[in-house]
Each structure stands twice: as C-alpha cells, then as structure tokens.
Design a protein around this motif. Sequence first.
Motif, short mmCIF file in Angstrom:
data_model
loop_
_atom_site.label_atom_id
_atom_site.label_comp_id
_atom_site.label_asym_id
_atom_site.label_seq_id
_atom_site.Cartn_x
_atom_site.Cartn_y
_atom_site.Cartn_z
N LEU A 250 29.27 16.94 -2.70
CA LEU A 250 28.22 16.75 -2.12
C LEU A 250 28.50 18.27 -0.70
O LEU A 250 29.41 18.05 0.22
CB LEU A 250 28.93 15.55 -1.06
N ALA A 253 30.16 17.85 2.97
CA ALA A 253 30.36 17.15 3.50
C ALA A 253 32.33 16.21 3.04
O ALA A 253 32.06 16.15 2.07
CB ALA A 253 29.57 15.84 2.76
N SER A 272 32.06 18.28 9.24
CA SER A 272 31.18 18.96 8.58
C SER A 272 31.32 20.80 8.21
O SER A 272 32.20 20.83 9.22
CB SER A 272 29.93 19.07 9.41
N THR A 287 26.75 9.50 5.23
CA THR A 287 25.79 9.85 3.55
C THR A 287 25.79 8.59 3.07
O THR A 287 26.96 7.80 2.97
CB THR A 287 26.69 10.91 3.17
N VAL A 295 21.93 11.34 -2.91
CA VAL A 295 21.74 10.92 -1.46
C VAL A 295 20.57 11.02 -0.84
O VAL A 295 19.47 12.00 -1.17
CB VAL A 295 22.50 12.48 -0.87
N ASN A 298 21.26 10.43 6.03
CA ASN A 298 22.20 10.71 6.39
C ASN A 298 22.20 11.24 7.79
O ASN A 298 22.03 11.64 9.09
CB ASN A 298 22.77 12.73 5.94
N PRO A 304 19.18 14.73 3.49
CA PRO A 304 18.87 15.16 2.24
C PRO A 304 17.58 16.27 1.89
O PRO A 304 16.88 15.66 1.24
CB PRO A 304 19.53 14.06 1.65
N MET A 314 24.47 19.70 3.18
CA MET A 314 24.08 18.90 4.54
C MET A 314 25.20 19.38 5.18
O MET A 314 26.43 19.29 5.27
CB MET A 314 24.44 17.01 3.98
#
Length: 353
Positions: A250, A253, A272, A287, A295, A298, A304, A314
């Motif tokens: 991810l 994230a 982030s 998320t 995903v 968000n 996403p 992201m």
Amino acid sequence: MTDKPSRREFTKATVALVAAATFKPFYILHAKPRNNGEIIGHGTHKYRVRQDWGNLDASKFPVNNCHEMVQDSKGRLIMIGDEVKNNILIYDRSGKLLDSWGHDFPGGHGLTLWNANGEEFLFICDPNTGKVFKTDLKGKILLTIEHPSKVGAYKEKDAFKPTETTIGPDGTIYIADGYGSQWILRYTAKGEYIDKFGGPGDGDSQFSTAHGITVDYRNKTNPTLLVTSRAHNAFKRFTLDGKYLSTIFLPGAFVCRPVIKEDTLYSGVCWSRLRYLNQTDNSGFVTILDKNDKVISNPGGTQPEYRNGVLQLMIQEKPIFMHCHDVCADDDENIYVCQWNAKKTYPIKLERV
C-alpha cells in the motif's frame, strides 16, 4: 491480494512517488481544514464527516490518545486510550457515553474483542508496561501475559512492547510485538506459550513495525492471518501457524491494524508520505479494500489508482485527520476513527452516504 512487488514494480511505484511529491504538497501543506459535514471518500464508499461525534466533558472524561475501538454484540462502541483516568470509554452509536473504566493501562493501546460462543472478552495490550491482559467487559482481569523471557521465548534484555492481539478459531492468542522486537507470539487460550514467527527485517516473512494483526475469515474454509508491517506500507498474509503467504503493498500508507467487516478491509493510516516522500507529521487518512484486497476508497486521501495492476502512491489529500490510529465499522457501515497525537480529540464518525 498481491505478492511482494518485483524490482520493476517497485521502480514504477518510486516514479509515482516522485511525481506525487512534485505536484501535491504545496496544496496539502497550505490547505485549510474542511468543515464538519463534508463528504469524503471514493466510489461506492463515501462518508459524511461528523467531527462532533462522541465529544465529552474533558474535565470528567479526558483522553490523551484515542488508540482503538471495537463493537460488541450489543452494538456498544468500546474505545481504549492511554489516559489512566478512564482507559476505556464505552459509547452508544449516537455518541452518548454509556460507561467508563480502567486506570491501570498507562500505555493502553491494543483492544481486541473475542466472542467465545456468546461470551465476550477483551484483550488489552499495554506497550508501556509490556503486558497483555484478558478482561471481561467490565474490566475484571482474567489473564495476564508478561515478558516472553519468562517462558524462554525472549532474552531478558529483549524489548517486549505489545501493540495488538487477535484470537484464532481454536482460541490461540496471537500477540504482535509491534513496538518491541517485531515477533508474532502464539499462546494457547490458557496463556501457555507455543512459538513465535517473524522478527525484524525486510524479508517477506519479517516486519518493520508489526503494529496490528487479525484473523481473516473471509475465506471460510481457509482462514489466514493479516499482519501489519507499517514502515513497509504493507499488510502481510500468513497461515495460522505462521508461514508467509503474500504481501498487500500500500505505497504511501503507514497503515495501522487491519479491520475486517463482512467482505471489506479497513485501516487507519497513521502517516502519509508528502513532502520529500518522507513520513509526514500531522497527516493520515483511512483506506478501504475490497474482498480481492484492492483499494477502493481513501477517505481523506487521494483516489486510489492502479496502472497495469500496480497500485500507485496514496497520500493525504484533505487535512481532516491527524494520525488515524484505528477504525471501527458498525453494522450500518459507518466508520469511527481513533486518532493518535491529535490534540486530545475524541473519535470522529464517518457516516456512510
């Protein structure tokens, strides 16, 4: 669900990181906070922000860090924090306080609800004291698991700072030592040590901040473990006896624990990546992944995007959240967001629209 990204995929993700860092941060770092009631999220999973949900009289029921929340069989929302005047706050879904207890968890962090054939218990992790407690819903301590050196699993000098638990289908207790030595430890339902797996490192089966863990029952014939590796921006999947299976990457994230409701996987994102691609303070979003671990939304973050099947970077898009530490999804698919290091704010409700 995807395997650990190849070198080529990692290169693509890095290019996306650079592009995002070039064009996004000026807006983000200078944006003004949004109003209560704003609708956020993407696709089929959009939410109205309710920032005033659950606010209490801080002189009577103070919070420091709102760490995690679970929902019991009666629909009550049980939250844990590290304020020893009331470690546990219990709300109804309207945000009314129903009960409070707990004065002995200065690092009150992980909160897991276990429904054992209709009887419900809580498992509380306190990384400050280095202990895991099993309690009833009124706070009576029924079992305490202490430093693993007591059972020969660690050396006395090894750090043990447990952050999360989950309970397997046979009652096995899994403990994620996310702020300590990065192992996942297994105990019987009676608290007897079985073994451990993982440990620190960048290998597929290793962790960098093993912050959260849950049993994924979505494949009813083959339940598996999902374990957070937060600094890797990933969830890692294992068999119930600790064999590595795959990674859900991810990018951007810093996810906290995985939370599964029906077929959907939710997580708070504690940081982030913004300016210079670093872990940026006072950032975060939520998320949401579908049953295929893709995903789909968000809330508070960028939409996403997948390119050739590879998830792109992201990042936080709207300055609504500060360090989303956990989420809880109720039976109407509303989300309650607990935040760490967020100016002692109470949970925020995201009302499904």
